[in-house]
Scaffold this motif. Structure first.
Motif, PDB file in Angstrom:
ATOM      1  N   ILE A   1       0.825  -1.201   0.000  1.00  0.00           N
ATOM      2  CA  ILE A   1       0.000   0.000   0.000  1.00  0.00           C
ATOM      3  C   ILE A   1       0.864   1.258   0.000  1.00  0.00           C
ATOM      4  CG2 ILE A   1      -1.837   1.253   1.217  1.00  0.00           C
ATOM      5  CD1 ILE A   1      -2.471  -1.575  -0.117  1.00  0.00           C
ATOM      6  N   ALA A   2       1.988   1.194   0.760  1.00  0.00           N
ATOM      7  CA  ALA A   2       2.849   2.375   0.870  1.00  0.00           C
ATOM      8  C   ALA A   2       3.409   2.773  -0.487  1.00  0.00           C
ATOM      9  CB  ALA A   2       3.984   2.104   1.859  1.00  0.00           C
ATOM     10  N   SER A   3       3.554   1.803  -1.384  1.00  0.00           N
ATOM     11  CA  SER A   3       4.140   2.113  -2.694  1.00  0.00           C
ATOM     12  C   SER A   3       3.265   3.084  -3.483  1.00  0.00           C
ATOM     13  CB  SER A   3       4.353   0.837  -3.504  1.00  0.00           C
ATOM     14  OG  SER A   3       3.127   0.388  -4.029  1.00  0.00           O
ATOM     15  N   LEU A   4       1.997   3.209  -3.082  1.00  0.00           N
ATOM     16  CA  LEU A   4       1.103   4.134  -3.775  1.00  0.00           C
ATOM     17  C   LEU A   4       1.544   5.585  -3.623  1.00  0.00           C
ATOM     18  CD1 LEU A   4      -2.466   2.744  -3.012  1.00  0.00           C
ATOM     19  CD2 LEU A   4      -1.293   2.805  -5.198  1.00  0.00           C
ATOM     20  N   VAL A   5       2.260   5.870  -2.525  1.00  0.00           N
ATOM     21  CA  VAL A   5       2.650   7.265  -2.292  1.00  0.00           C
ATOM     22  C   VAL A   5       3.975   7.615  -2.975  1.00  0.00           C
ATOM     23  CG1 VAL A   5       1.400   7.366  -0.120  1.00  0.00           C
ATOM     24  CG2 VAL A   5       3.837   6.810  -0.109  1.00  0.00           C
TER      25      VAL A   5
ATOM     26  N   SER B   1       8.779  -4.011 -19.391  1.00  0.00           N
ATOM     27  CA  SER B   1       8.972  -3.019 -18.329  1.00  0.00           C
ATOM     28  C   SER B   1       7.728  -2.147 -18.176  1.00  0.00           C
ATOM     29  CB  SER B   1      10.196  -2.156 -18.639  1.00  0.00           C
ATOM     30  OG  SER B   1      10.103  -1.675 -19.968  1.00  0.00           O
ATOM     31  N   GLY B   2       7.074  -1.858 -19.295  1.00  0.00           N
ATOM     32  CA  GLY B   2       5.859  -1.033 -19.246  1.00  0.00           C
ATOM     33  C   GLY B   2       4.760  -1.738 -18.477  1.00  0.00           C
ATOM     34  N   LEU B   3       4.589  -3.020 -18.772  1.00  0.00           N
ATOM     35  CA  LEU B   3       3.592  -3.818 -18.060  1.00  0.00           C
ATOM     36  C   LEU B   3       3.873  -3.814 -16.563  1.00  0.00           C
ATOM     37  CD1 LEU B   3       1.259  -5.949 -18.085  1.00  0.00           C
ATOM     38  CD2 LEU B   3       3.023  -7.690 -18.411  1.00  0.00           C
ATOM     39  N   GLY B   4       5.153  -4.023 -16.230  1.00  0.00           N
ATOM     40  CA  GLY B   4       5.532  -4.031 -14.818  1.00  0.00           C
ATOM     41  C   GLY B   4       5.235  -2.695 -14.156  1.00  0.00           C
ATOM     42  N   ALA B   5       5.565  -1.621 -14.863  1.00  0.00           N
ATOM     43  CA  ALA B   5       5.347  -0.287 -14.301  1.00  0.00           C
ATOM     44  C   ALA B   5       3.855  -0.060 -14.032  1.00  0.00           C
ATOM     45  CB  ALA B   5       5.878   0.771 -15.254  1.00  0.00           C
ATOM     46  N   HIS B   6       3.022  -0.499 -14.955  1.00  0.00           N
ATOM     47  CA  HIS B   6       1.579  -0.338 -14.755  1.00  0.00           C
ATOM     48  C   HIS B   6       1.076  -1.176 -13.587  1.00  0.00           C
ATOM     49  CE1 HIS B   6       0.258   1.572 -18.804  1.00  0.00           C
ATOM     50  NE2 HIS B   6       1.358   2.120 -18.318  1.00  0.00           N
ATOM     51  N   LEU B   7       1.641  -2.364 -13.441  1.00  0.00           N
ATOM     52  CA  LEU B   7       1.218  -3.220 -12.330  1.00  0.00           C
ATOM     53  C   LEU B   7       1.571  -2.616 -10.969  1.00  0.00           C
ATOM     54  CD1 LEU B   7       1.975  -6.761 -13.792  1.00  0.00           C
ATOM     55  CD2 LEU B   7      -0.271  -5.792 -13.275  1.00  0.00           C
ATOM     56  N   THR B   8       2.674  -1.836 -10.934  1.00  0.00           N
ATOM     57  CA  THR B   8       3.011  -1.202  -9.652  1.00  0.00           C
ATOM     58  C   THR B   8       1.916  -0.217  -9.245  1.00  0.00           C
ATOM     59  OG1 THR B   8       4.177   0.652 -10.675  1.00  0.00           O
ATOM     60  CG2 THR B   8       5.497  -1.286 -10.103  1.00  0.00           C
ATOM     61  N   TRP B   9       1.121   0.184 -10.188  1.00  0.00           N
ATOM     62  CA  TRP B   9       0.033   1.120  -9.934  1.00  0.00           C
ATOM     63  C   TRP B   9      -1.259   0.374  -9.615  1.00  0.00           C
ATOM     64  CZ3 TRP B   9      -0.842   5.403  -8.072  1.00  0.00           C
ATOM     65  CH2 TRP B   9      -1.789   6.328  -8.497  1.00  0.00           C
ATOM     66  N   THR B  10      -1.564  -0.676 -10.406  1.00  0.00           N
ATOM     67  CA  THR B  10      -2.855  -1.353 -10.264  1.00  0.00           C
ATOM     68  C   THR B  10      -2.882  -2.374  -9.126  1.00  0.00           C
ATOM     69  OG1 THR B  10      -2.190  -3.031 -11.871  1.00  0.00           O
ATOM     70  CG2 THR B  10      -3.400  -1.147 -12.727  1.00  0.00           C
ATOM     71  N   VAL B  11      -1.750  -3.024  -8.852  1.00  0.00           N
ATOM     72  CA  VAL B  11      -1.755  -4.069  -7.829  1.00  0.00           C
ATOM     73  C   VAL B  11      -2.109  -3.530  -6.425  1.00  0.00           C
ATOM     74  CG1 VAL B  11      -0.290  -5.719  -6.575  1.00  0.00           C
ATOM     75  CG2 VAL B  11      -0.379  -5.769  -9.059  1.00  0.00           C
ATOM     76  N   PRO B  12      -1.452  -2.431  -5.978  1.00  0.00           N
ATOM     77  CA  PRO B  12      -1.834  -1.937  -4.639  1.00  0.00           C
ATOM     78  C   PRO B  12      -3.329  -1.592  -4.538  1.00  0.00           C
ATOM     79  CG  PRO B  12       0.153  -0.853  -5.394  1.00  0.00           C
ATOM     80  CD  PRO B  12      -0.357  -1.650  -6.543  1.00  0.00           C
ATOM     81  N   PHE B  13      -3.879  -0.959  -5.569  1.00  0.00           N
ATOM     82  CA  PHE B  13      -5.310  -0.642  -5.560  1.00  0.00           C
ATOM     83  C   PHE B  13      -6.134  -1.926  -5.517  1.00  0.00           C
ATOM     84  CE2 PHE B  13      -4.442   3.693  -7.341  1.00  0.00           C
ATOM     85  CZ  PHE B  13      -5.127   4.374  -6.358  1.00  0.00           C
ATOM     86  N   GLY B  14      -5.744  -2.864  -6.364  1.00  0.00           N
ATOM     87  CA  GLY B  14      -6.472  -4.133  -6.444  1.00  0.00           C
ATOM     88  C   GLY B  14      -6.446  -4.874  -5.121  1.00  0.00           C
ATOM     89  N   VAL B  15      -5.276  -4.889  -4.481  1.00  0.00           N
ATOM     90  CA  VAL B  15      -5.156  -5.579  -3.196  1.00  0.00           C
ATOM     91  C   VAL B  15      -6.069  -4.917  -2.166  1.00  0.00           C
ATOM     92  CG1 VAL B  15      -3.597  -5.968  -1.242  1.00  0.00           C
ATOM     93  CG2 VAL B  15      -2.868  -6.559  -3.546  1.00  0.00           C
TER      94      VAL B  15
END
Lengths: 273, 338
Positions: free
Chosen positions: A109-113, A139-153
């Protein structure tokens, strides 16, 4: 009836202004996209036509809209599914709890900030340092996942917190294995929520720019392409593009909401109208 | 000697530092209706959930039909659970809910539909085969839950507060039905409840629990007539707790006598003087609350009279009255623990 106070009137006006601020620009762009062939970037409308829409699909002097549009759609769909495949099991695991689960949750969750541009830069650096070619689908896919995964979790934690554990106990009582209990009881019950997370992943990725800038490799996604075009293109073709991409978003959202409503109605989570 | 269906030996459940169930021993006989009765937090639900296999046992053993099941899967114990609020699968219709366990076992579609329909007919829900749980009333949901629980052909049915979600009228009807099902199926029912009425009405065996311990276990009549201690007497209701020279005794409220206008001379030590503080008309009976001292809760006693004997010599709130009881109706209580 509650008497209307001046404050309530003020709040209503404020809300109206907010909605205008929210949708006004989009609406303006939509209207201007129907500008006649002789028209410019601003009002007045000189005739009404689909001229700019058709020129959108012709070869552009600057930029490659078709390819970037295809890339963005593919990436968004990829992110949508990969995201769900990560966050649903993650939600299940965090719900049961394990050694270190709180730490992992907090880190996620902290990664969101962390500023998006830094994440993008970091991923870009990582790929260039290790000599792996950065690309929108790696790398683009990974970068997007760093955004969507915390929200999804976060969403899945809320979903599982509301899921009555009795259903799973009843399933186990009836002889269902853990997998059967998930497949035949939990999954159908949370399906509307999963569709919501799919939509969320799609829309976060579809218009994501800062996390793509330095991690997306050589080929632009649509938001990057549009951004590049704003400084080069001086015709309403830009508006036509805006209208079309907005339309895609709305179609995706409407289909999802329709599906969720139907699914909820089936289980009685929403009363029939 | 009847055989035991369920045996609990030193069964203990700890949640962190607190002990929910304290080393209880219990034997439940074959094909009987057993009620676990107690106030909320007494450990009765936890006990039931341990028998079902939905709560891990901290210590002790659970035997079902003489077989050690303490660490077995819920579905391998010969038990089935009917959950509080039923826990019917919201995405499945009545037939699919009842057929669920058969589907998990890999029984073919036609066969499981046939067997599910048999059970649905047993609970008289055949008109609602394709309804989903949210389209059913509380009583109907309960019937479906019962059919679903029976689909695994259990020898012990575990019911967690099965009637608490129903309105009072329906509760009494479903109570009769549960008893009928138990008798007709010839299997053991273990029923958790906080309602004394329910436990007395249903239980061949009533087990009264408090603070994770069993305070008394016996037939409904034994528990009601001869509560073993003050807690049971108070919890089961309908009793007066009286301090006498021989110790603390309980006397059933309907075994007390009311004397309007002074105590008779033969009453002796088994009598009290007080004031009527409340009168409750209950149809066939009148409930008279008499207080020796308005400041003391223990000084309140209840006399239940048939309407005939009450109206033969009626009392009004505020009247000075005497109450008495006979030695034969006195039951000596063991001191309450803790």
């Amino acid at each position: 009836m509650i008497p209307r106070s001046p404050l309530s009137l003020f709040l209503k006006v404020l809300m109206g202004l907010f909605l205008l601020f929210l949708y006004g620009p989009t609406l303006t762009i939509m209207i201007l996209s129907f500008q006649g062939p002789q028209g410019g970037l601003t009002f007045p409308l000189k005739d009404v036509s689909l001229h700019w829409f058709s020129s959108l699909f012709q070869e552009q002097r600057v930029g490659d809209i078709g390819s970037s549009f295809r890339r963005s759609l593919t990436l968004a769909v990829l992110v949508m599914f990969v995201n769900v495949l990560i966050v649903v099991p993650a939600g299940l695991a965090l719900r049961r709890g394990f050694r270190g689960s709180r730490v992992i949750f907090t880190l996620t969750i902290a990664s969101l900030v962390v500023p998006s541009i830094l994440v993008s830069m970091g991923i870009g650096l990582l790929f260039s340092q290790t000599g792996v070619e950065a690309n929108w689908y790696t790398s683009g896919l990974g970068a997007h996942l760093t955004w969507t995964v915390p929200f999804g979790v976060l969403i899945m934690i809320g979903v599982f917190a509301r899921l009555n554990p009795t259903y799973e106990e009843a399933a186990r009582d009836a002889g269902a294995s853990r997998w059967q209990s998930f497949r035949f009881v939990v999954l159908p019950i949370i399906l509307p929520n999963i569709v919501g997370v799919l939509l969320f992943g799609f829309s976060l990725s579809y218009d994501e720019m800062p996390r793509t800038v330095l991690a997306g490799g050589a080929h632009n996604t649509l938001p990057l392409e549009i951004f590049a075009m704003t400084s080069n293109v001086t015709t309403p073709v830009l508006y036509a593009l805006g209208t079309i991409t907005t339309l895609v978003s709305f179609v995706v959202i409407s289909l999802t909401l329709l599906f969720i409503t139907l699914a909820r109605r089936r289980t009685g989570a929403v009363k029939k109208a | 000697m009847p055989t035991k269906d369920v045996e609990l030996i030193g069964l203990t459940k700890r949640f962190g530092d607190s002990v929910a169930v304290k080393a209880i021993d219990l034997q439940i006989y074959e094909a009987s209706y057993c009620c676990l009765l107690g106030p909320s937090g007494c450990g009765k639900s936890t006990t039931l959930r341990m028998i079902a296999g939905h709560e891990e046992v901290s210590e002790g053993d659970i035997l079902v039909k003489g077989r050690q099941v303490t660490w077995q899967q819920p579905s391998k114990r010969g038990t089935a659970m009917m959950f509080q609020n039923y826990g019917l699968f919201p995405h499945l219709n009545v037939e699919e809910n009842v057929a669920f366990s058969l589907r998990m076992q890999g029984v073919g579609k036609a066969e499981r539909s046939r067997r599910a329909r048999e059970l649905i007919e047993l609970v008289e829900m055949q008109a609602y085969l394709h309804r989903r749980p949210h389209e059913l009333s509380g009583g109907q949901q309960q019937r479906v839950a019962l059919a679903r629980a029976l689909s695994t052909e259990p020898s012990i049915l575990l019911l967690d507060e099965p009637l608490s979600a129903l309105d009072p009228f329906l509760r009494i009807r479903m109570r009769e039905e549960l008893k009928r099902f138990q008798r007709e199926l010839g299997i053991t029912f273990i029923h958790v409840t906080h309602s004394q009425d329910e436990a007395l009405a249903l239980g061949d065996q009533v087990v009264v629990m408090q603070d994770g311990e069993i305070r008394q276990s016996g037939t409904a009549r034994e528990v009601y007539d001869t509560p073993s201690n003050e807690f049971v007497a108070r919890f089961i209701g309908g009793h007066n707790i009286l301090k006498t020279e021989t110790g603390t005794v309980s006397v059933r409220a309907d075994h007390m006598d009311l004397h309007v206008g002074g105590l008779p001379s033969e009453a002796g030590a088994r009598a009290r003087l007080g004031q009527v503080v409340a009168l409750e008309y209950q149809g066939s009976r009148i409930r008279v609350t008499v207080s020796e001292n308005p400041d003391q809760d223990e000084a309140r006693h209840v006399v239940e009279l048939s309407d005939r004997s009450f109206y033969a010599a009626p009392a009004n709130p505020g009247d000075a009255v005497g109450i008495s009881w006979s030695a034969a109706d006195e039951h000596l209580l063991a001191p309450t623990h803790a």
